[in-house]
Design a protein around this motif. Structure first.
Motif, mmCIF file in Angstrom:
data_model
loop_
_atom_site.group_PDB
_atom_site.id
_atom_site.type_symbol
_atom_site.label_atom_id
_atom_site.label_comp_id
_atom_site.label_asym_id
_atom_site.label_seq_id
_atom_site.Cartn_x
_atom_site.Cartn_y
_atom_site.Cartn_z
ATOM 1 N N GLY A 196 41.986 36.711 38.162
ATOM 2 C CA GLY A 196 40.844 37.521 38.557
ATOM 3 C C GLY A 196 39.595 37.190 37.760
ATOM 4 N N ARG A 197 39.754 36.971 36.454
ATOM 5 C CA ARG A 197 38.601 36.637 35.599
ATOM 6 C C ARG A 197 38.050 35.258 35.942
ATOM 7 N NH1 ARG A 197 41.958 38.813 31.529
ATOM 8 N NH2 ARG A 197 42.304 36.753 30.606
ATOM 9 N N VAL A 198 38.957 34.306 36.174
ATOM 10 C CA VAL A 198 38.515 32.945 36.530
ATOM 11 C C VAL A 198 37.739 32.971 37.846
ATOM 12 C CG1 VAL A 198 39.308 30.659 37.246
ATOM 13 C CG2 VAL A 198 40.345 31.774 35.257
ATOM 14 N N LYS A 199 38.268 33.695 38.839
ATOM 15 C CA LYS A 199 37.583 33.795 40.130
ATOM 16 C C LYS A 199 36.197 34.402 39.963
ATOM 17 C CE LYS A 199 37.988 35.924 44.713
ATOM 18 N NZ LYS A 199 38.834 36.773 45.588
ATOM 19 N N HIS A 200 36.101 35.460 39.165
ATOM 20 C CA HIS A 200 34.806 36.120 38.952
ATOM 21 C C HIS A 200 33.805 35.172 38.277
ATOM 22 C CE1 HIS A 200 31.874 39.214 37.970
ATOM 23 N NE2 HIS A 200 31.893 38.783 36.715
ATOM 24 N N ILE A 201 34.282 34.435 37.273
ATOM 25 C CA ILE A 201 33.392 33.523 36.539
ATOM 26 C C ILE A 201 32.886 32.408 37.443
ATOM 27 C CG2 ILE A 201 33.330 31.798 34.693
ATOM 28 C CD1 ILE A 201 35.291 33.600 33.146
ATOM 29 N N ASN A 252 52.030 51.256 61.548
ATOM 30 C CA ASN A 252 51.035 51.247 60.475
ATOM 31 C C ASN A 252 50.787 49.849 59.908
ATOM 32 O OD1 ASN A 252 50.736 54.099 60.534
ATOM 33 N ND2 ASN A 252 52.630 54.321 59.370
ATOM 34 N N PHE A 253 51.411 48.842 60.491
ATOM 35 C CA PHE A 253 51.245 47.494 59.965
ATOM 36 C C PHE A 253 49.811 47.023 60.170
ATOM 37 C CE2 PHE A 253 51.071 42.902 60.488
ATOM 38 C CZ PHE A 253 51.732 42.470 59.353
ATOM 39 N N HIS A 254 49.200 46.518 59.123
ATOM 40 C CA HIS A 254 47.858 45.949 59.213
ATOM 41 C C HIS A 254 47.635 45.017 58.033
ATOM 42 C CE1 HIS A 254 47.286 49.341 56.458
ATOM 43 N NE2 HIS A 254 46.241 48.690 55.975
ATOM 44 N N LEU A 255 46.659 44.149 58.170
ATOM 45 C CA LEU A 255 46.295 43.234 57.089
ATOM 46 C C LEU A 255 45.233 43.888 56.222
ATOM 47 C CD1 LEU A 255 45.986 39.935 59.164
ATOM 48 C CD2 LEU A 255 47.977 40.772 57.904
ATOM 49 N N LYS A 256 45.230 43.535 54.956
ATOM 50 C CA LYS A 256 44.201 44.049 54.060
ATOM 51 C C LYS A 256 43.841 42.993 53.033
ATOM 52 C CE LYS A 256 47.616 46.344 51.065
ATOM 53 N NZ LYS A 256 48.034 47.626 50.474
ATOM 54 N N GLN A 257 42.687 43.178 52.413
ATOM 55 C CA GLN A 257 42.204 42.227 51.430
ATOM 56 C C GLN A 257 43.170 42.160 50.244
ATOM 57 O OE1 GLN A 257 39.940 40.343 52.795
ATOM 58 N NE2 GLN A 257 38.088 40.815 51.665
ATOM 59 N N ASP A 258 43.511 40.952 49.863
ATOM 60 C CA ASP A 258 44.420 40.751 48.732
ATOM 61 C C ASP A 258 43.587 40.459 47.487
ATOM 62 O OD1 ASP A 258 46.665 40.436 47.225
ATOM 63 O OD2 ASP A 258 47.100 38.395 47.908
ATOM 64 N N ASP A 259 43.029 41.512 46.913
ATOM 65 C CA ASP A 259 42.175 41.341 45.740
ATOM 66 C C ASP A 259 43.006 41.136 44.477
ATOM 67 O OD1 ASP A 259 39.869 41.696 47.244
ATOM 68 O OD2 ASP A 259 39.985 43.880 47.061
ATOM 69 N N LEU A 260 42.546 40.212 43.639
ATOM 70 C CA LEU A 260 43.224 39.980 42.369
ATOM 71 C C LEU A 260 42.879 41.087 41.381
ATOM 72 C CD1 LEU A 260 42.515 36.154 42.027
ATOM 73 C CD2 LEU A 260 44.715 37.213 42.572
ATOM 74 N N PRO A 261 43.819 41.494 40.517
ATOM 75 C CA PRO A 261 43.509 42.492 39.488
ATOM 76 C C PRO A 261 42.360 42.012 38.597
ATOM 77 C CG PRO A 261 45.884 42.114 39.635
ATOM 78 C CD PRO A 261 45.230 41.066 40.489
ATOM 79 N N GLU A 262 41.434 42.897 38.295
ATOM 80 C CA GLU A 262 40.251 42.498 37.536
ATOM 81 C C GLU A 262 40.597 41.961 36.152
ATOM 82 O OE1 GLU A 262 37.397 45.582 37.351
ATOM 83 O OE2 GLU A 262 37.116 45.725 39.517
#
Length: 519
Positions: free
Chosen positions: A101-106, A86-96
């Motif tokens: 996360g806020r800095v990235k969004h801005i 089941n090993f796979h890579l996935k998007q490492d999204d920052l918590p909103e």
């Protein structure tokens, strides 16, 4: 792994040739795990780090430590890909709600706002948009196989940034047309799972939002490509894993002489326990005339592996050779503790009210389900085991009484209920006899499992009292045996060198004591 340790082994007398031969023969049972006799008499798998080495301590440089760390990282990743389907890579999204996360969004929103203002200006400013198409072109080209020359040529021609800049100077660039071409090309290259995303892109009218979503879908496609490569690589890694891991670990040993310290202590604990058991056996009345028993290296190693299912993973370091399977072993240990508790509760229930519930399999299944659900988080630090055991006791009594009432039978009296709940609550107490009994039987089953050449094909019978968890125990045992057997295949030569040092050291000590004159 304690890479920063500088512990050196104390030099000892080397065993004689006859001792070495006898030891190699006693280890013959490990040959199934690629521990050939040569691995016990050569230094190929333990050079400067050999426990019997008398070489002076050498200084380990930072570069060597970092090289060992990189080898460990590579080995861990390869091991995970090979053994974890089941090993796979996935998007490492920052918590909103996080600061990052806020800095990235801005920052991202500011970039797209600037792009929108540039494209809406009179005349439009295309430089940022052209740079985006240049980046998109490189990403699309990265998806192509070596044989995709025709599409490669087409992408380079359509997304020729020099040509687009010339068109922009004459205000003749078709941004929407370029975006449509990119979306069409992505549709040809993406996995079927991304078809819905492509349709959404085609339905979007705002050019800035289209470009924004193109990059989002391209990120997903890159992740899909990486996971496809992982799936393609897995069969090859599975075939080469033993040699690869052993070679990588040898590199770590060469860079870090102390990289087997924890493993040595782990095996030494089992050797000491076996020695104590043998010494007690020789002191048993009637044992004077019997031949002196000898230690079995296979038994010592198997007992070491059994300790891993009673390991305190929060406080104790794992042996270095088990680092790549640490998470799996911890999960198995936690699951096994839950199964032990369910088996204890079932045994107490059968002893207390088995006479009135005999022949009611549905009731047994309901009681097992109640226990399993309530004990699901028992390995968490905040879990109140005594309180939950009391709750299980109350619900067990209620379920039994409900079943008895449905059949027109007398319900449990208050004394029996209190006794049942009290015995449930006492399971958490140290040296509880029910827990000790179930634990011994499970250990016996797992020990039998490790001694079989092919445990998956012919598992041993499950001891009495464990019928309620038989199916789960067999699955867990199979997973555990697979981890152990693969580990033996990879690290067998290293274990053999450690066992040779420990067991011959014990033998030499015994000879010295025997030759010491007494007053």
């Amino acid at each position: 792994m304690p890479f920063n340790g500088e512990k050196q082994y104390v030099g000892e007398d080397q065993p004689s040739d006859s001792d070495s031969s006898r030891f190699s023969e006693s280890m013959a049972s490990l040959s199934d795990y690629e521990c050939s006799r040569q691995s016990f008499t050569s230094d190929s798998s333990s050079k400067s780090n050999s426990p019997a080495s008398t070489s002076p301590p050498r200084v380990v440089t930072l570069d060597e430590v970092m090289a060992a760390a990189r080898s460990l990282s590579d080995m861990t990743l390869a091991h995970e890909i090979a053994v974890n389907e089941n090993f796979h890579l996935k998007q490492d999204d920052l918590p909103e709600n996080s600061l990052a996360g806020r800095v990235k969004h801005i920052v991202h929103q500011a970039f797209w706002d600037v792009l929108e203002s540039e494209l809406s200006a009179e005349p439009p400013e295309y430089e940022h948009a052209i740079k985006l198409f240049e980046e998109i072109r490189e990403i699309l080209l990265s998806f192509l196989t070596p044989g995709g020359n025709r599409l490669r040529t087409q992408i380079c021609e359509v997304l020729d940034t020099d040509l687009i800049r010339q068109q922009a100077q004459h205000n003749a660039v078709d941004i929407q047309g370029l975006a449509n071409y990119v979306i069409s090309t992505m549709g040809k290259l993406c996995a079927p799972a991304r078809d819905d995303d492509i349709r959404e892109l085609k339905a979007t009218n705002n050019i800035v939002e289209v470009l924004r979503q193109i990059f989002h879908v391209l990120d997903l496609m890159r992740m899909d490509m990486a996971n496809f490569i992982i799936r393609s690589l897995r069969p090859h890694l599975q075939r080469q894993l033993v040699d690869y891991e052993r070679t990588k670990f040898q590199e770590i040993l060469e860079e870090t002489p102390s990289a087997l310290d924890q493993t040595t202590e782990w095996i030494k604990g089992s050797v000491d326990e076996e020695l104590l058991s043998l010494s007690e056996a020789t002191l048993t009345p009637g044992a004077e005339g019997t031949s002196k028993p000898s230690l079995s290296p296979t038994l010592v190693l198997n007992n070491s592996f059994l300790k891993l299912l009673q390991w305190d993973y929060q406080k104790k370091e794992l042996p270095e050779t088990l680092m790549t399977d640490g998470v799996r072993l911890q999960e198995l240990t936690e699951k096994l503790n839950q199964l032990k508790m369910v088996a204890c509760l079932s045994l107490i229930t059968n002893n207390m009210v088995g006479a009135v519930t005999e022949g009611l399999p549905e009731l047994a299944n309901n009681l097992k389900r109640i226990s399993t659900v309530l004990l699901e988080d028992m390995n968490k630090a905040t879990f109140n085991l005594k309180e939950v055991l009391n709750s299980i006791g109350v619900q067990t009594c209620a379920e039994v009484n409900k079943t008895l009432e449905e059949r027109g039978l007398s319900t449990l009296n208050a004394e029996v209920e209190a006794n049942l709940i009290g015995q449930f609550s006492s399971i958490e107490e140290e040296d509880n006899p029910i827990w000790s009994l179930i634990d011994k039987r499970i250990q016996l089953y797992l020990k039998s499992l490790l001694s079989l050449p092919s445990p998956a094909k012919s598992p041993p019978p499950v001891p009495g009292g464990l019928a309620v968890i038989q199916q789960e125990l067999e699955v867990l045992g199979s997973q555990y045996a697979s981890i152990v057997n693969l580990n033996k295949q990879v690290y067998g030569p290293f274990y053999a060198n450690i066992l040779r040092k420990l067991l011959f050291s014990h033998k030499a000590l015994g000879k010295a004591e025997a030759s010491t004159p007494t007053n």
